[in-house]
Enzyme design. Structure first.
Site, PDB file in Angstrom:
ATOM      1  N   ALA A 150      -1.261  -1.779   0.942  1.00 57.82           N
ATOM      2  CA  ALA A 150      -0.899  -1.318   2.069  1.00 57.82           C
ATOM      3  C   ALA A 150      -1.639   0.045   2.258  1.00 57.82           C
ATOM      4  O   ALA A 150      -1.915   0.594   1.289  1.00 57.82           O
ATOM      5  CB  ALA A 150       0.545  -0.952   2.403  1.00 57.82           C
ATOM      6  N   GLU A 189       3.083  -0.354  -7.052  1.00 62.08           N
ATOM      7  CA  GLU A 189       3.822   0.635  -6.114  1.00 62.08           C
ATOM      8  C   GLU A 189       4.697   1.463  -6.855  1.00 62.08           C
ATOM      9  O   GLU A 189       5.012   2.657  -6.447  1.00 62.08           O
ATOM     10  CB  GLU A 189       4.877  -0.257  -5.122  1.00 62.08           C
ATOM     11  CG  GLU A 189       4.304  -0.996  -4.074  1.00 62.08           C
ATOM     12  CD  GLU A 189       3.843  -2.328  -4.422  1.00 62.08           C
ATOM     13  OE1 GLU A 189       3.639  -2.747  -5.918  1.00 62.08           O
ATOM     14  OE2 GLU A 189       3.590  -3.299  -3.710  1.00 62.08           O
ATOM     15  N   GLU A 202       0.767  -9.179  -2.583  1.00 63.33           N
ATOM     16  CA  GLU A 202       1.759  -9.854  -1.733  1.00 63.33           C
ATOM     17  C   GLU A 202       1.385 -10.834  -0.625  1.00 63.33           C
ATOM     18  O   GLU A 202       1.596 -11.995  -0.344  1.00 63.33           O
ATOM     19  CB  GLU A 202       2.924  -8.745  -1.211  1.00 63.33           C
ATOM     20  CG  GLU A 202       3.689  -8.055  -2.036  1.00 63.33           C
ATOM     21  CD  GLU A 202       4.446  -6.994  -1.705  1.00 63.33           C
ATOM     22  OE1 GLU A 202       3.809  -5.887  -1.096  1.00 63.33           O
ATOM     23  OE2 GLU A 202       5.640  -6.919  -2.040  1.00 63.33           O
TER      24      GLU A 202
END
Ligand code: DAK
Length: 260
Positions: free
Chosen positions: A68, A134, A114
């Site tokens: 992200a 993460e 993901e």
């Protein structure tokens, strides 16, 4: 072959294959909101398009996606991120009915990994690396990583990857069953296409019900899953493709499936 250009993705078709290429090269295809919106719109358009039978999702040689967009995410608060409900976009990807093959080279990290795990079949280049880093930026996977990775590679390896943030190579991912096939970097996209072409020859309705039944495994008990499979199996006997497929076998000729 047709090419449509969005801001952050490239969309094209090759015969019955729909191809979406993530295209934010300066930031290693970091997944910002705009990219995710374009992506889901393109996938849903392919899903509705009867002439498309299989979708390939890919990035660049250097990066499938490095996660992200950290810049976009860094100032979020619990309330702001919750109200934006960006996971709704991911749920729409999960609902795509046609098979999606991920063709992965370079980084597939965090949300990138993901996104790959939202696909149905994964072809990787030898240079691909997969990980959930993460933890290194003080959070945890949020788009399914803790659930999907664990189901695919098992608790202990998933725990190691998620707690250390350390990426694994394509070869390791292959050994763990995360990746279907590893090919040299010049060939991985062709390998994905070859698989897509093979699946595109099958009955699209059977492919759709097979994908649905396989995915059911992840949220049901074995007996409910078997019931679900049986229902889809029965349903296929209402299709012209079932008649054609079985007749073609008996007449010793290749079947020609129409998706009806
Ligand atoms: N976001 C934003 N920019 C990124 C980025 C990212 N994830 N990854 C790389 N970039 C940018 C870099 O900042 C750099 O930009 P400039 O400095 O040139 O402006 C450019 O891409 C090139 O990167 P590097 O210079 O760092 O390149 P290197 O080859 O040295 O390193 C790397 C490559 C992939 C090891 C490194 O860039 C890296 O560690 N990137 C971050 C990887 C990461 O931590 N990914 C996980 C992010 S968290 C959600 C859905 C999903 C998620 C969250 C919420 N919702 C729906 C709400 C998922 C979360 C994540 O993925």
């Amino acid at each position: 072959m047709m090419t449509l250009t969005n801001q952050n993705i490239l969309v094209e078709t090759d015969d019955q294959i729909g191809i979406v290429k993530l295209n934010r090269p300066k930031v290693l295809n970091a997944l910002n909101h705009e990219l995710m919106d374009e992506l889901v719109t393109a996938l849903e358009a392919f899903d509705r398009n009867d002439s498309i039978r299989v979708i390939i999702l890919t990035g660049s040689e250097r990066a499938f996606a490095a996660g992200a967009d950290i810049k976009e995410m860094s100032d979020e608060t619990t309330v702001s991120i919750m109200l934006k409900d960006r996971f709704a976009t991911w749920d729409r990807i999960r609902n795509i009915k046609k098979p999606i093959i991920a063709a992965v080279s370079g980084f597939a990290l965090g949300g990138g990994c993901e996104l790959v795990m939202n696909c149905d079949i994964i072809v990787a280049s030898e240079t691909a690396q997969f990980g959930q880093p993460e933890i290194n930026i003080g959070v945890i996977p949020g788009a399914g990583g803790t659930q999907r990775l664990t189901r695919v590679i098992g608790k202990h390896k998933a725990m190691e990857l998620i707690l250390t943030g350390r990426p694994i190579t394509a070869a390791e991912a292959h050994a763990l069953g995360l990746v279907n096939k590893v090919a040299p970097v010049e060939l991985y996209f062709d390998a994905a296409k070859e698989l897509a072409r093979e699946i595109a020859k099958k009955s699209p309705i059977a492919v759709r019900l097979a994908k649905e039944a396989v995915l059911k495994t992840f949220d049901t008990s074995i007996s409910e899953g078997l019931q679900f499979e049986r229902k889809n199996f029965y349903m296929l006997f209402a299709s012209e493709d079932q008649k054609e497929g079985m007749r073609a076998f008996l007449e010793k000729r290749p079947a020609s499936f129409t998706g009806r």
